[in-house]
Design a protein around this motif. Structure first.
Motif, PDB file in Angstrom:
ATOM      1  N   LEU B  45       0.964  -0.726   0.035  1.00 40.44           N
ATOM      2  CA  LEU B  45       0.244  -0.097   0.168  1.00 40.44           C
ATOM      3  C   LEU B  45       0.445   1.439   0.218  1.00 40.44           C
ATOM      4  N   TYR B  46       2.302   1.344   0.520  1.00 39.23           N
ATOM      5  CA  TYR B  46       3.458   2.032   0.466  1.00 39.23           C
ATOM      6  C   TYR B  46       3.180   2.482  -0.223  1.00 39.23           C
ATOM      7  N   ALA B  47       4.331   1.806  -0.861  1.00 44.95           N
ATOM      8  CA  ALA B  47       4.336   1.826  -2.820  1.00 44.95           C
ATOM      9  C   ALA B  47       3.431   2.333  -3.536  1.00 44.95           C
ATOM     10  N   ALA B  48       1.709   1.724  -3.405  1.00 38.86           N
ATOM     11  CA  ALA B  48       1.339   2.632  -4.394  1.00 38.86           C
ATOM     12  C   ALA B  48       0.781   3.930  -3.702  1.00 38.86           C
ATOM     13  N   MET B  49       0.585   4.412  -3.022  1.00 39.64           N
ATOM     14  CA  MET B  49       1.099   5.241  -2.596  1.00 39.64           C
ATOM     15  C   MET B  49       1.848   6.577  -3.087  1.00 39.64           C
ATOM     16  N   GLU B  50       3.279   6.156  -2.885  1.00 40.16           N
ATOM     17  CA  GLU B  50       3.862   6.996  -2.856  1.00 40.16           C
ATOM     18  C   GLU B  50       4.493   7.148  -4.740  1.00 40.16           C
ATOM     19  N   GLU B  51       4.211   6.298  -4.857  1.00 39.39           N
ATOM     20  CA  GLU B  51       3.816   6.307  -6.767  1.00 39.39           C
ATOM     21  C   GLU B  51       3.028   7.573  -7.415  1.00 39.39           C
ATOM     22  N   ASP B  52       1.366   6.958  -6.202  1.00 41.71           N
ATOM     23  CA  ASP B  52       0.529   8.593  -6.613  1.00 41.71           C
ATOM     24  C   ASP B  52       1.442  10.086  -5.756  1.00 41.71           C
TER      25      ASP B  52
END
Lengths: 474, 355
Positions: B45-52
């Motif tokens: 989730l963190y990785a996805a959020m970071e990308e966003d």
């Protein structure tokens, strides 16, 4: 006569039972207090960025003092780990305490040391200093070469040379994690007026892999004696010492990793040179000093700064180490016996010292007495075997339960054993240690008490293998 | 207790302990599985959020993108908090604006509510979030926490330094003056991070009859922040009866580097207290004024180690003139202590040169 003997026998049985119940109940309570402490600590440090301390414009500089005697095997890894610590202002003072091996030569070669004409104040008397070495490449490193004294004498030499208001005593066979100083110094920043000392957790490096002075892979060693010690350290530091610190009853900050206010330590006269366990002696003396002057103080135990150290992997060396620890404990408790049950010394006098006297100092005797009693009953054919077997299992599972609590504390604090298999291994060690290891150590400690009474005051050599490097098999 | 009774107790104890140990083992084991699973999920989730978030930071309209980001991720507050705190560390200036918008839209209301939580740790966590994301108009919520426990009070003070306005600066100094048990270390870091804008407040406080330890910190800050406008206020303390205040005055004068302080520092170098002498000597070195050489030479022969050490260091600060003096003193045989100290300072200079 037979009646008196039988009464004595029953009395001893009840004494041993009461001791067993009380001891384990205290440990259980300490574990519960520690659990509450760890949960609170975890919440309190949420969003605290230790890097912030690193960037603070005004920090309290620290002198890291490293006494070394015949440590050629691991000294370079240790010093590299100390030099790579993340802390804004610190110095590393290595005291070569008259080593007969190549400790000094290795340091000189590895860090480009050269003799320096430093002058210092001999605030605490020590054995003569033969030379002081500094490095142009590592300006934070100072190496002091002195005539052999004991560890306390080497630490005192370090105190004389140190420049900073806080000092951190570490063992030369230890490795500090990069943020260890930033974490352990927090009480001195948050409560500077009251804090006089703080300690972190000691973990065993056996089974771990070290690269560039840092533990890069944590593992459980294959050697069962080292495994038992891992569990012992978890119980002692996360269960015992954290619990006791929460109850304001700290009597020991490990000599392998402890940080103190230099002015208070110096006001107490530094380390006591003839002390067998100089770490405990200093902490008790500092507390006595503060109580005598009616000055409030706090000693903290922080559950997540970690210092890795090497544990003995054979029974002979282990017995030597534990014997020394126990002799030191007895020496300190005898030395400060006036504090015992003395309300003037607060919780230290009314709870901590009595606890250590009854359970730590006298404990091994009571345990050995129990084994002797059992053996005599076997010889006399008076053993109620169903009862004895059940009691044995109660003892095993009480011990296992306390060990499991320590594993839980580890899981909730630093969580350094990454493999699921490690939980199984540690639990198995928690059961297996009750079968021989505990009895052996009780005998060693009981023998150490007798050694103390006979006036034995030697350290005994420790065999050092050095840390396992990356690429080597642990 | 009869033997049978004892046997029953022991048997029950055994059964309970066995069950307890097994239950605890299962708990540890299951907890590990759950924690690892959650960590894996959080990491993804963190990785996805970071990308966003990286897209938000590089978008043409960061404000609009931040609002969209907040809408998308507002249900995952725990991971979002970690991400915001991590990026607050890494970013500075205008690029922090989108983070503020995300904070406002996802957790600001909850954070404000939890500032009044009965749990100390909860209050503490939320005050710390305010350090990063609060705006000046929110200072009023943080001010309420200045009467809380010391650890929360400090966190609140830190938060206030992040939204420093004349009002909040006034509050900070008022709190410092009234604090019955101030953490001087924390206050000095707070004042230090506030910078030179505290000058008028510092001046006003220095003129009040505060306890010596508080005045000492204020004098120290005047020097540390190079507030030369406070020179007259600082020099007043050079003749104070309190030794600690004289030491701090000597140190601050050494930092303010006003040529006029030469005489004052020379007289402090002859102070009856060696601590004051040592500090004055050190500060004289900072002035880098050749007139100080005789005073420093004399101090190098002081019976006190600290005074000698500071004199040697001060001579070294003077450059070539000082080094020549040190060499001369190192060669002489009349005062062995002065010679040793001079030799040590020269040795350190060589090492520092090598570094």
């Amino acid at each position: 006569m037979a009646g008196i003997l039988s009464l004595l026998d029953t009395g001893t049985e009840h004494l041993i039972l009461a001791y067993f119940l009380l001891l384990n109940t205290f440990y259980f309570l300490f574990n519960l207090v520690s659990l509450a402490g760890i949960l609170r600590y975890r919440r309190m440090v949420t969003f605290v960025r230790f890097g912030e301390i690193f960037r603070m414009p005004i920090v309290r500089p620290i002198s890291v003092i490293v006494p070394a005697f015949n440590e050629e095997a691991g000294i370079l890894d240790s010093v590299r780990s100390f030099l790579s610590l993340r802390y804004p202002v610190f110095e590393v003072i290595v005291i070569n305490d008259g080593s007969t091996d190549a400790t000094l030569a290795r340091l000189v070669e590895a860090f480009g040391l050269r003799p320096s004409r430093s002058v210092f104040r001999r605030s605490v008397p020590t054995q003569p200093v033969r030379g002081i070495y500094r490095s142009a490449v590592h300006p934070r490193l100072i190496v002091v070469d002195k005539v052999n004294g004991q560890k306390a004498d080497a630490l005192n030499a370090g105190l004389n040379i140190s420049r900073y208001p806080l000092f951190c005593a570490v063992d030369s066979d230890s490795i500090l994690e990069k943020d260890a100083l930033l974490k352990v110094v927090r009480p001195f920043l948050e409560d500077p007026a009251l804090t006089i000392g703080a300690g972190g957790v000691i973990r065993l490096s056996n089974g771990c892999v070290v690269r560039d002075g840092q533990v890069v892979e944590v593992g459980i060693p294959r050697n069962w004696i080292a495994r038992f010690q891992i569990l012992e350290y978890l119980r002692a530091f996360l269960g015992g010492r954290l619990g006791m610190a929460k109850m304001k009853s700290t009597l020991i900050i490990s000599g392998a990793f402890g940080i103190f206010r230099k002015d208070i330590a110096m006001a107490c006269g530094g380390y006591r040179a003839d002390s067998i366990t100089e770490d405990m002696d200093l902490v008790v003396r500092m507390q006595k000093h503060m109580h005598d002057r009616r000055t409030p103080y706090r000693i903290y135990f922080i559950p997540d700064p970690i210092c890795w150290t090497e544990a003995p992997e054979n029974l002979k060396v282990l017995a030597r180490q534990r014997g020394r620890w126990h002799r030191g404990l007895v020496q300190t408790l005898f030395r400060y016996r006036r504090m015992l049950f003395n309300p003037r010394y607060g919780i230290a006098g009314m709870f901590a010292l009595p606890f250590y006297t009854v359970f730590e100092m006298a404990g091994p005797f009571i345990e050995v007495l129990g084994y002797a009693l059992f053996a005599s009953h076997v010889v006399l054919g008076r053993v109620d075997y169903p009862f004895a077997v059940t009691f044995f299992f109660v003892a095993v599972f009480y011990g296992t339960f306390v060990s499991l609590l320590a594993i839980l504390l580890e899981e909730m604090s630093a969580h350094r054993y990454p493999k699921l298999r490690d939980i199984f291994t540690l639990t198995a060690a928690g059961i297996a240690e009750n079968l021989f290891y505990r009895q052996y150590l009780s005998l060693v400690r009981a023998g150490a008490y007798l050694d103390y009474l006979r006036g034995k005051n030697e350290w005994g050599a420790m065999e050092k293998r050095g840390f396992v490097k990356a690429g080597q098999a642990p | 207790m009869s033997k049978t009774m004892l046997s029953i107790v022991v048997l029950y104890s055994f059964a309970y302990l066995l069950l307890l140990s097994a239950a605890l083992f299962l708990f540890i084991f299951t907890r590990r599985l759950v924690v690892e699973g959650r960590e894996r999920k959080d990491l993804a989730l963190y990785a996805a959020m970071e990308e966003d978030l990286l897209q938000v930071l590089t978008a043409a309209d960061p404000r609009g993108s931040a609002r969209a980001f907040a809408r998308k991720h507002r249900t995952h507050v725990r991971v979002l908090k970690q991400l915001l705190v991590a990026y607050r560390e890494a970013l500075a200036g205008r690029s922090l604006e989108p983070l503020g918008i995300i904070f406002d839209r996802t957790m600001r209301a909850r954070c404000l509510r939890e500032l009044r939580s009965p749990w100390l740790a909860t209050r503490l966590q939320n005050v710390r979030l305010f350090v990063d994301f609060s705006s000046p108009d929110e200072a009023v919520h943080v001010v309420e926490l200045l009467n809380d426990k010391p650890v929360v009070r400090l966190a609140a003070l830190n938060a206030l330094t992040g939204v420093a306005s004349p009002d909040t600066l006034g509050i900070i100094f008022e709190l410092f003056e009234k604090d019955p048990r101030p953490n001087f270390f924390a206050y000095s870091n707070i004042f230090n991070s506030l910078g030179q804008r505290i000058e008028p407040f510092l001046r006003a406080s220095l003129r009040k009859p505060l306890p010596p330890e508080k005045l000492a910190l204020l004098i120290e800050m005047a020097g540390r922040l190079l507030l030369r406008g406070l020179y007259r206020d600082v020099i007043r303390f050079a003749g104070h009866g309190n030794k600690e205040l004289r030491i701090r005055a000597a140190r601050s004068l050494g930092r303010l580097l006003a040529p006029a302080s030469f005489r004052t520092l020379c007289s402090l170098a002859a102070d009856p207290a060696w601590e004051v002498q040592a500090q004055a000597i050190r500060s004289l070195g900072h002035l880098k004024d050749r007139r100080t050489v005789p005073v420093l030479n004399k101090a190098l022969c002081s019976p006190n180690w600290h005074v000698r050490y500071n004199a040697g260091t001060a001579l070294a600060e003077l450059g070539l003139v000082g080094v020549l003096q040190l060499q001369e003193i190192a060669r002489q045989k009349e005062d062995r202590y002065a010679a040793d100290m001079a030799a040590m300072v020269l040795d350190t200079l060589v090492l520092a040169g090598g570094a």
